[in-house]
Design a protein around this motif. Structure first.
Motif, short mmCIF file in Angstrom:
data_model
loop_
_atom_site.label_atom_id
_atom_site.label_comp_id
_atom_site.label_asym_id
_atom_site.label_seq_id
_atom_site.Cartn_x
_atom_site.Cartn_y
_atom_site.Cartn_z
N ARG A 13 -6.01 -2.47 20.81
CA ARG A 13 -6.11 -1.03 20.55
C ARG A 13 -4.81 -0.49 19.95
O ARG A 13 -4.84 0.38 19.06
N THR A 14 -3.67 -1.00 20.40
CA THR A 14 -2.40 -0.58 19.82
C THR A 14 -2.29 -1.01 18.37
O THR A 14 -1.80 -0.27 17.52
N PHE A 15 -2.78 -2.22 18.07
CA PHE A 15 -2.79 -2.68 16.68
C PHE A 15 -3.66 -1.78 15.81
O PHE A 15 -3.28 -1.42 14.69
N ALA A 16 -4.83 -1.39 16.31
CA ALA A 16 -5.72 -0.52 15.54
C ALA A 16 -5.08 0.85 15.32
O ALA A 16 -5.19 1.42 14.23
N LEU A 17 -4.40 1.37 16.33
CA LEU A 17 -3.73 2.66 16.17
C LEU A 17 -2.60 2.56 15.15
O LEU A 17 -2.39 3.47 14.34
N SER A 18 -1.89 1.43 15.16
CA SER A 18 -0.81 1.27 14.18
C SER A 18 -1.39 1.17 12.77
O SER A 18 -0.75 1.63 11.81
N LEU A 19 -2.58 0.61 12.62
CA LEU A 19 -3.22 0.58 11.30
C LEU A 19 -3.50 1.99 10.78
O LEU A 19 -3.36 2.26 9.59
N VAL A 20 -3.89 2.89 11.67
CA VAL A 20 -4.13 4.28 11.27
C VAL A 20 -2.84 4.90 10.76
O VAL A 20 -2.80 5.51 9.68
N PHE A 21 -1.75 4.73 11.52
CA PHE A 21 -0.48 5.33 11.11
C PHE A 21 0.07 4.71 9.83
O PHE A 21 0.62 5.41 8.98
N VAL A 22 -0.08 3.39 9.67
CA VAL A 22 0.36 2.74 8.44
C VAL A 22 -0.45 3.26 7.26
O VAL A 22 0.09 3.53 6.18
N GLY A 23 -1.76 3.42 7.45
CA GLY A 23 -2.60 3.94 6.38
C GLY A 23 -2.20 5.34 5.95
O GLY A 23 -2.13 5.65 4.76
N ILE A 24 -1.92 6.19 6.92
CA ILE A 24 -1.50 7.56 6.60
C ILE A 24 -0.15 7.54 5.90
O ILE A 24 0.09 8.28 4.94
N LEU A 25 0.77 6.68 6.36
CA LEU A 25 2.09 6.58 5.74
C LEU A 25 1.99 6.09 4.30
O LEU A 25 2.66 6.63 3.41
N VAL A 26 1.15 5.10 4.06
CA VAL A 26 0.97 4.59 2.69
C VAL A 26 0.39 5.68 1.79
O VAL A 26 0.83 5.86 0.65
N MET A 27 -0.56 6.45 2.30
CA MET A 27 -1.12 7.55 1.51
C MET A 27 -0.07 8.63 1.25
O MET A 27 -0.02 9.20 0.16
N TYR A 28 0.75 8.90 2.24
CA TYR A 28 1.81 9.89 2.08
C TYR A 28 2.82 9.44 1.04
O TYR A 28 3.29 10.25 0.23
N ILE A 29 3.14 8.16 1.03
CA ILE A 29 4.06 7.63 0.02
C ILE A 29 3.43 7.77 -1.36
O ILE A 29 4.13 8.02 -2.36
N GLY A 30 2.11 7.62 -1.44
CA GLY A 30 1.43 7.78 -2.72
C GLY A 30 1.59 9.16 -3.32
O GLY A 30 1.53 9.33 -4.55
N ILE A 31 1.82 10.17 -2.49
CA ILE A 31 2.00 11.53 -3.00
C ILE A 31 3.26 11.63 -3.85
O ILE A 31 3.32 12.41 -4.80
N PHE A 32 4.27 10.82 -3.53
CA PHE A 32 5.52 10.87 -4.30
C PHE A 32 5.36 10.32 -5.71
O PHE A 32 6.24 10.49 -6.55
N PHE A 33 4.25 9.68 -6.00
CA PHE A 33 4.00 9.11 -7.32
C PHE A 33 2.90 9.88 -8.04
O PHE A 33 2.03 9.29 -8.68
N ARG A 34 2.94 11.20 -7.97
CA ARG A 34 1.92 12.03 -8.63
C ARG A 34 1.90 11.87 -10.14
O ARG A 34 0.87 12.03 -10.78
N GLU A 35 3.06 11.58 -10.71
CA GLU A 35 3.12 11.44 -12.17
C GLU A 35 2.40 10.18 -12.64
O GLU A 35 1.87 10.14 -13.74
N SER A 36 2.42 9.15 -11.83
CA SER A 36 1.75 7.89 -12.17
C SER A 36 0.44 7.83 -11.39
O SER A 36 0.42 7.51 -10.21
N TYR A 37 -0.64 8.11 -12.10
CA TYR A 37 -1.94 8.16 -11.45
C TYR A 37 -2.38 6.80 -10.91
O TYR A 37 -3.08 6.72 -9.91
N ILE A 38 -1.95 5.75 -11.56
CA ILE A 38 -2.35 4.41 -11.13
C ILE A 38 -1.71 4.07 -9.79
O ILE A 38 -2.38 3.61 -8.86
#
Length: 117
Positions: A13-38
């Motif tokens: 369960r802790t591993f699954a919860l960490s996957l949620v937080f990693v996923g949100i963090l990766v998406m948040y990092i993607g916001i910093f690359f708004r100029e590069s749509y890819i």
């Protein structure tokens, strides 16, 4: 210093919860690359896949949890679910076993593997 044991269900369960937080963090990092749509799209999709993966893990451990054996911990008196031959209490992390041949032996998670019998 004694090694702290944790319950297998709680580990998953802790591993699954960490996957949620990693996923949100990766998406948040993607916001910093708004100029590069890819790059932004790849980060959003990768984060989404992490979150979908956590959903699959949560579903799997939920189904597995319904088939486990419930025992009462002799130390704290709390009901806990056991996976395998040896496991730890969900509440107090006391090593538990239901195998009479393992009683009194040093706790080792390798007892759950088929090769170590």
């Amino acid at each position: 210093m004694a090694l702290k044991y944790t319950n297998k269900i709680n580990k998953i369960r802790t591993f699954a919860l960490s996957l949620v937080f990693v996923g949100i963090l990766v998406m948040y990092i993607g916001i910093f690359f708004r100029e590069s749509y890819i790059i932004m799209t790849l980060a959003m999709l990768l984060g989404f896949l992490f979150i979908i993966g956590s959903t699959v893990v949560y579903f799997w451990i939920g189904m597995l949890s319904t088939k486990t054996i419930q025992v009462v911990c002799p130390t704290c008196g709390g009901a806990t679910k056991m996976l395998g031959r040896v496991d730890a209490c969900m509440h107090c992390s006391e090593p538990l076993t239901m195998d009479k041949s393992l009683e009194g032996k040093e706790f080792d998670e390798d007892y759950n593997r088929k090769s170590k019998k």
